[in-house]
Design an enzyme around this catalytic site. Structure first.
Site, PDB file in Angstrom:
ATOM      1  N   ILE A 248      31.600  67.945  27.628  1.00 21.62           N
ATOM      2  CA  ILE A 248      31.161  66.573  27.883  1.00 21.62           C
ATOM      3  C   ILE A 248      30.486  66.626  29.246  1.00 21.62           C
ATOM      4  CG2 ILE A 248      33.471  65.961  28.746  1.00 21.62           C
ATOM      5  CD1 ILE A 248      32.898  63.056  27.929  1.00 21.62           C
ATOM      6  N   SER A 249      29.267  66.121  29.322  1.00 22.74           N
ATOM      7  CA  SER A 249      28.471  66.275  30.534  1.00 22.74           C
ATOM      8  C   SER A 249      29.075  65.532  31.717  1.00 22.74           C
ATOM      9  CB  SER A 249      27.049  65.764  30.302  1.00 22.74           C
ATOM     10  OG  SER A 249      26.360  66.575  29.385  1.00 22.74           O
ATOM     11  N   GLN A 250      28.697  66.012  32.903  1.00 24.65           N
ATOM     12  CA  GLN A 250      29.056  65.353  34.151  1.00 24.65           C
ATOM     13  C   GLN A 250      28.523  63.918  34.120  1.00 24.65           C
ATOM     14  OE1 GLN A 250      27.800  67.901  37.258  1.00 24.65           O
ATOM     15  NE2 GLN A 250      28.008  66.388  38.880  1.00 24.65           N
TER      16      GLN A 250
END
Length: 217
Positions: free
Chosen positions: A63-65
């Site tokens: 899950i992206s920053q």
């Protein structure tokens, strides 16, 4: 005395961090305030949901920053009437943020498990304007094209030709490009009447865009 910050305090700090890292557009900040990242992070990493860092999810993906999600969202310049294609559903977090702004979001992922798990969260959030697909995102969704906006959350060597072709004239695509997982740039592509205009935004690091379907995990 309990010094652990409350969820409300962590969310407030979360939004402050987004602003301090360049996420300043009002619609993007409002969308990210509405979408609880904690709904998309499970297991051991759940307590770190409000930190500005990428976290592992199933199928070897991440899950992206949050600040990168915010920067990509505002770079996309989504408007309320837009139809948006997302390549790489992952946890579903980016699609849920986009769904707060766009008229409709189409999201595709090669991992059936990730799509199923994202659908559960979308249903819980009552996001009726998100449509999910299992498939090879590098080919886009020709049956649903053209799109006003396209966002790709995995890195290709170049912007994939089928995705470029599925943008409307005047459309925008935001995606990471690079030949390795260590040297990548986030770029914005505008489709013009006469071709495509490429703009480099910032260095990033994403999982690679892989062709074909994954075996269901």
């Amino acid at each position: 005395m309990n010094d652990t910050p409350s969820v409300a305090e962590r969310k407030m700090q979360f939004l402050f961090t987004l602003r301090s890292r360049g996420v300043t557009e009002a619609a993007t900040l409002e969308a990210m305030e509405k979408v609880d990242r904690g709904d998309f992070v499970k297991g051991l990493f759940a307590e770190r949901a409000y930190e500005d860092m990428p976290l592992p999810i199933a199928c070897g993906q991440t899950i992206s920053q949050p600040s990168v999600v915010g920067l990509m969202t505002q770079a996309l310049k989504v408007e309320p009437r837009h139809r948006v294609l997302e390549v790489g559903t992952g946890s579903g977090y980016q699609a849920a943020v986009l769904a707060q702004i766009a008229r409709r979001v189409y999201t595709i992922d090669r991992h059936p498990r990730l799509v199923r798990e994202a659908e559960v969260v979308f249903d819980k959030m009552k996001l009726g304007n998100v449509t999910t697909f299992v498939g090879d995102g590098s080919h886009g969704l020709p049956d649903q094209a053209p799109f006003d906006r396209i966002i790709v959350t995995a890195a290709a060597e170049d912007a994939p030709g089928p995705l470029l072709a599925q943008m409307k004239i005047g459309g925008i695509m935001v995606l990471p490009v690079g030949q390795s997982d260590t040297v990548q740039s986030l770029i914005r592509v505008h489709r013009l009447e006469t071709g495509y205009d490429y703009e480099e935004l910032r260095p990033v690091r994403f999982v690679p865009l892989v062709e074909g379907l994954a075996k269901d995990e």
